[in-house]
Design a protein around this motif. Structure first.
Motif, mmCIF file in Angstrom:
data_model
loop_
_atom_site.group_PDB
_atom_site.id
_atom_site.type_symbol
_atom_site.label_atom_id
_atom_site.label_comp_id
_atom_site.label_asym_id
_atom_site.label_seq_id
_atom_site.Cartn_x
_atom_site.Cartn_y
_atom_site.Cartn_z
ATOM 1 N N ALA A 105 -4.907 3.168 -21.312
ATOM 2 C CA ALA A 105 -6.304 2.893 -19.960
ATOM 3 C C ALA A 105 -5.715 1.725 -19.407
ATOM 4 O O ALA A 105 -6.136 -0.230 -20.755
ATOM 5 N N PRO A 106 -5.740 0.414 -18.258
ATOM 6 C CA PRO A 106 -6.217 -0.977 -17.535
ATOM 7 C C PRO A 106 -7.345 -0.848 -18.347
ATOM 8 O O PRO A 106 -8.130 -0.069 -18.660
ATOM 9 N N LEU A 107 -7.438 -2.567 -17.751
ATOM 10 C CA LEU A 107 -9.091 -3.263 -18.186
ATOM 11 C C LEU A 107 -9.821 -2.929 -16.745
ATOM 12 O O LEU A 107 -9.548 -2.561 -16.398
ATOM 13 N N LYS A 108 -10.872 -2.900 -17.076
ATOM 14 C CA LYS A 108 -11.535 -2.489 -15.806
ATOM 15 C C LYS A 108 -11.737 -3.222 -14.599
ATOM 16 O O LYS A 108 -11.397 -4.559 -15.382
ATOM 17 N N GLY A 109 -11.585 -2.730 -13.444
ATOM 18 C CA GLY A 109 -11.271 -4.108 -12.593
ATOM 19 C C GLY A 109 -9.999 -4.330 -12.655
ATOM 20 O O GLY A 109 -9.661 -5.282 -11.331
ATOM 21 N N ALA A 110 -9.232 -4.464 -13.336
ATOM 22 C CA ALA A 110 -7.737 -4.802 -13.614
ATOM 23 C C ALA A 110 -7.020 -4.438 -11.963
ATOM 24 O O ALA A 110 -7.527 -3.183 -11.577
ATOM 25 N N VAL A 111 -6.463 -5.362 -11.535
ATOM 26 C CA VAL A 111 -5.615 -5.184 -9.766
ATOM 27 C C VAL A 111 -4.109 -5.065 -9.910
ATOM 28 O O VAL A 111 -3.671 -6.060 -10.102
ATOM 29 N N PHE A 112 -3.605 -3.917 -9.305
ATOM 30 C CA PHE A 112 -1.754 -4.001 -9.401
ATOM 31 C C PHE A 112 -1.337 -4.898 -7.493
ATOM 32 O O PHE A 112 -2.440 -3.894 -6.818
ATOM 33 N N SER A 113 -0.622 -5.611 -7.820
ATOM 34 C CA SER A 113 0.074 -5.851 -6.500
ATOM 35 C C SER A 113 1.207 -5.453 -6.694
ATOM 36 O O SER A 113 2.327 -5.231 -7.958
ATOM 37 N N TYR A 114 1.741 -3.821 -5.716
ATOM 38 C CA TYR A 114 3.269 -4.144 -5.529
ATOM 39 C C TYR A 114 3.846 -3.214 -4.541
ATOM 40 O O TYR A 114 3.071 -2.908 -3.149
ATOM 41 N N ASP A 115 5.119 -3.338 -3.969
ATOM 42 C CA ASP A 115 5.585 -3.486 -2.628
ATOM 43 C C ASP A 115 5.377 -1.017 -2.788
ATOM 44 O O ASP A 115 6.264 -0.696 -3.295
ATOM 45 N N VAL A 116 4.172 -1.534 -1.694
ATOM 46 C CA VAL A 116 3.947 0.356 -1.981
ATOM 47 C C VAL A 116 5.539 1.304 -1.423
ATOM 48 O O VAL A 116 5.398 2.642 -1.306
ATOM 49 N N SER A 117 6.040 0.371 -0.096
ATOM 50 C CA SER A 117 7.210 1.175 0.922
ATOM 51 C C SER A 117 8.222 1.681 -0.624
ATOM 52 O O SER A 117 8.836 3.069 -0.468
ATOM 53 N N LYS A 118 8.360 0.739 -1.424
ATOM 54 C CA LYS A 118 9.405 0.929 -2.729
ATOM 55 C C LYS A 118 8.597 2.266 -3.008
ATOM 56 O O LYS A 118 9.989 3.524 -3.168
ATOM 57 N N ILE A 119 7.923 2.121 -3.563
ATOM 58 C CA ILE A 119 7.259 3.685 -4.352
ATOM 59 C C ILE A 119 7.412 5.097 -2.876
ATOM 60 O O ILE A 119 7.813 6.341 -4.036
ATOM 61 N N PHE A 120 7.278 5.004 -2.160
ATOM 62 C CA PHE A 120 7.698 5.655 -0.834
ATOM 63 C C PHE A 120 9.258 5.973 -0.859
ATOM 64 O O PHE A 120 9.685 7.019 -1.172
ATOM 65 N N ILE A 121 9.657 4.927 -0.147
ATOM 66 C CA ILE A 121 10.919 5.746 0.417
ATOM 67 C C ILE A 121 12.055 6.327 -0.862
ATOM 68 O O ILE A 121 12.690 6.472 -0.739
ATOM 69 N N GLN A 122 11.598 5.855 -2.183
ATOM 70 C CA GLN A 122 12.371 5.884 -3.261
ATOM 71 C C GLN A 122 11.574 7.766 -4.225
ATOM 72 O O GLN A 122 12.108 7.981 -5.286
ATOM 73 N N GLU A 123 10.112 7.955 -3.584
ATOM 74 C CA GLU A 123 9.060 9.030 -3.629
ATOM 75 C C GLU A 123 9.452 8.884 -5.390
ATOM 76 O O GLU A 123 9.883 9.870 -5.871
ATOM 77 N N ILE A 124 9.100 7.688 -5.907
ATOM 78 C CA ILE A 124 8.168 7.513 -7.260
ATOM 79 C C ILE A 124 7.048 8.456 -7.040
ATOM 80 O O ILE A 124 5.249 7.747 -6.619
ATOM 81 N N SER A 125 7.530 9.367 -7.980
ATOM 82 C CA SER A 125 5.351 10.153 -8.718
ATOM 83 C C SER A 125 4.654 8.788 -9.673
ATOM 84 O O SER A 125 5.063 8.325 -10.998
ATOM 85 N N LEU A 126 4.052 8.615 -9.184
ATOM 86 C CA LEU A 126 2.683 7.739 -10.509
ATOM 87 C C LEU A 126 2.092 8.220 -10.829
ATOM 88 O O LEU A 126 0.693 9.073 -9.784
ATOM 89 N N ILE A 127 2.168 8.877 -12.027
ATOM 90 C CA ILE A 127 0.571 10.433 -12.304
ATOM 91 C C ILE A 127 -0.291 9.616 -13.530
ATOM 92 O O ILE A 127 0.328 9.234 -14.391
#
Ligand SMILES: [Zn+2]
Ligand SMILES: [Zn+2]
Length: 341
Positions: free
Chosen positions: A262-284
């Motif tokens: 469980a991340p802390l409430k309000g934790a903000v995550f920054s990541y290059d989303v294009s990589k998640i898309f183009i590499q078809e990574i599932s984040l579940i």
């Protein structure tokens, strides 16, 4: 009776309160042991991602049975799951049981860190109370809930036999995952953490290779071990944001990252989303468990297929709950901590 209450951030008090009175369909249980969960630590620190009731990995002996209760008797040794879904709502009809609005509302009274606690009628009726077979000790049975949570997380990995998996975080959950994934037939298991004590435990629990992220980059390490491909799946068994980044960077194209801690409430995550898309990574994400998985957990423990000795490292008396929570919060040379009456 004695029971622990959270009276403010980091203010856990053991108070004298009346033993709960039970009504129709309810059950009163005498606590025998209760595990300390990461969410108890998070609640104590003042972050309420889940209801602020302390202690839910709890087992005990039935001492009173309400009118109309079927299948339970005084003297039964039981594990009692604290939440239960309604099995009727829109979420439940889609199999998203832990998202059911009734799920967090059904809770033990006053919680598992208490000499006695009341199990609501809904939990009793809908199968959240499991009888503990003779061959399983109360201490061991406190692991039914965390193992259930891990089974639910593992089901979301869509693994194939022989797959390589990375576990980030070698706390109790990470270690349960290591044993469970071996049972499920994965190939190699890699584990990273910041504490050598925990990495040594991970090796005992079946890790092929372990990395201390303070000394080496776990992403580079798993890339080296997988010919640059990355692992087939990652379990982030810590709430750390940096661990989520490492997970996304360590997984192969088309792979799955399960967010388990469980991340802390309000934790903000920054990541290059294009990589998640183009590499078809599932984040579940995987939150909590229901009796679907707690029954599987019990079965694995009863048949001795899942052997977790060494996971419980500390035991505290109910009076010392605050000390137990402090030790768990440090997350260093301890693994599963349990409370006894
Ligand atoms: Zn738990
Ligand atoms: Zn529901």
């Amino acid at each position: 009776m004695k029971a622990a209450f959270l009276r403010g951030p980091s203010d856990v008090r053991v108070e004298d309160v009346p033993i709960p009175k039970i009504g129709r369909g309810e059950v009163l249980v005498k606590m025998k042991a209760c595990g300390v969960c990461g969410t108890d630590v998070e609640k104590t620190a003042g972050y309420f991602l889940t209801p602020p009731v302390l202690g839910h990995e709890v087992v005990g002996e039935v001492v009173e049975v309400g009118e109309g209760v079927e299948g339970l008797r005084v003297g039964d040794r039981v594990f009692t799951h604290h939440h239960v879904p309604c099995y009727k709502c829109h979420y439940c009809r889609h199999g998203d049981y832990t998202m059911c609005e009734e799920f967090p509302r059904t809770n033990l009274d006053p919680g598992g860190f208490a000499e006695y606690f009341k199990v609501p009628a809904a939990n009793v009726k809908r199968g959240a109370v499991l009888k503990i077979p003779r061959g399983i000790s109360f201490q061991e049975a406190t692991l039914i809930e965390p193992v259930g949570c891990c089974i639910r997380g593992a089901k979301k990995l869509s693994l194939q036999p022989g797959d390589d998996v990375m576990i980030i975080g070698a706390g109790p959950a990470g270690l349960i995952f290591a044993k469970l994934l071996k049972l499920l037939g994965v190939g190699r298991i890699f584990v990273s953490d910041l504490v050598d004590f925990r990495l040594a435990a991970a090796e005992k629990f079946g890790a092929e290779a372990v990395f201390n992220s303070l000394r080496e980059d776990p992403v580079l390490a798993v890339k080296n071990l997988t010919h640059g491909l990355g692992v087939d799946a990652v379990i982030v068994a810590t709430g750390s944001i940096e661990a989520i980044r490492q997970g996304l960077d360590s997984v192969r194209k088309g792979g799955t990252v399960v967010l388990f801690g469980a991340p802390l409430k309000g934790a903000v995550f920054s990541y290059d989303v294009s990589k998640i898309f183009i590499q078809e990574i599932s984040l579940i994400p995987s939150y909590s468990t229901t009796e679907l998985e707690t029954n599987m957990a019990l079965r694995l423990m009863e048949t001795k297929r899942l052997e977790l000795s060494g996971l419980i490292t500390h035991s505290f008396k109910l009076d010392q709950v605050a000390d137990a929570l402090k030790l768990a919060a440090e997350g260093k040379e301890s693994l599963k901590i349990i409370i006894t009456p």
